[in-house]
Design a protein around this motif. Structure first.
Motif, PDB file in Angstrom:
ATOM      1  N   GLN A  16       0.832  -1.204   0.000  1.00 45.07           N
ATOM      2  CA  GLN A  16       0.000   0.000   0.000  1.00 45.07           C
ATOM      3  C   GLN A  16       0.871   1.261   0.000  1.00 45.07           C
ATOM      4  N   ALA A  20       1.184   3.998  -3.044  1.00 45.58           N
ATOM      5  CA  ALA A  20       0.857   5.408  -2.782  1.00 45.58           C
ATOM      6  C   ALA A  20       2.025   6.327  -3.144  1.00 45.58           C
ATOM      7  N   LEU A  79      -5.210   9.138  -7.647  1.00 44.95           N
ATOM      8  CA  LEU A  79      -6.094   8.242  -6.894  1.00 44.95           C
ATOM      9  C   LEU A  79      -5.312   7.153  -6.173  1.00 44.95           C
ATOM     10  N   LEU A  82      -4.863   6.982  -2.396  1.00 47.46           N
ATOM     11  CA  LEU A  82      -5.907   6.361  -1.564  1.00 47.46           C
ATOM     12  C   LEU A  82      -5.477   4.993  -1.030  1.00 47.46           C
ATOM     13  N   TRP A  85      -5.090   4.346   2.684  1.00 47.89           N
ATOM     14  CA  TRP A  85      -6.243   4.154   3.558  1.00 47.89           C
ATOM     15  C   TRP A  85      -7.185   3.048   3.114  1.00 47.89           C
ATOM     16  N   SER A  86      -7.026   2.572   1.897  1.00 49.76           N
ATOM     17  CA  SER A  86      -8.002   1.626   1.359  1.00 49.76           C
ATOM     18  C   SER A  86      -7.333   0.426   0.702  1.00 49.76           C
ATOM     19  N   LEU A  91     -10.032  -0.263  -6.312  1.00 46.92           N
ATOM     20  CA  LEU A  91      -8.879   0.628  -6.351  1.00 46.92           C
ATOM     21  C   LEU A  91      -7.666  -0.115  -6.889  1.00 46.92           C
TER      22      LEU A  91
END
Length: 162
Positions: A16, A20, A79, A82, A85-86, A91
């Protein structure tokens, strides 16, 4: 019928964070290439190199279209932040599509564009796109490898339950 529950692995958070950070770098690189490097004059130069008969007439439309596509990639990359957090499946798939298609930039962007940008700005003219396109190749491979290895997105593990 059984549903699959997914649980994070030690690599989930690292993936993640990687996605990001790369997404932020790629958004900035795409913005630089789209708005600081590429302009109508550069596109005219590119078209002259390619042997287009009326480069001045064609350059404005090409530049506008190029910027629309570039803006889609800026938004798509943005995007990716995100991911901090997700871990939503949509996504992951969106970011895989953005990166896999952005990785094709070396093949899709005409060689004359690279030559014109390099001729005008030197290495700085090709660096933003080289980082975004080359980085997208690597990130796409990392995402695919973790998905195959873990058999689900975001480097999670699937658990079967009855």
């Amino acid at each position: 019928m059984s549903a699959q529950q997914v649980v994070p692995t030690p690599g989930t958070r690292r993936l993640q964070i990687l996605v990001a950070i790369c997404s932020l770098v790629f958004a900035v690189g795409s913005a630089l290439h789209n708005f600081a490097v590429v302009d109508t004059q550069l596109v005219e130069d590119m078209m002259r190199m390619a042997g287009v008969s009326h480069p001045v007439a064609a350059a404005a439309g090409f530049t506008a279209g190029f910027r629309v596509v570039g803006t889609v990639y800026i938004i798509g990359n943005a995007l990716g932040v995100l991911a901090l957090w997700s871990r939503a499946r949509w996504l992951w798939w969106l970011l895989l599509a953005v990166n896999a298609t952005q990785a094709l930039g070396f093949a899709v962007i005409p060689g004359e564009m690279w030559a014109a940008a390099s001729g005008r700005y030197g290495v700085a003219g090709v660096l933003p796109s080289a980082i975004t396109d080359g980085g997208a190749v690597i990130l796409t491979l990392v995402m695919l490898i973790t998905a195959v290895k873990c058999r689900t997105v975001w480097a999670q593990r699937g658990l079967r339950r009855a």
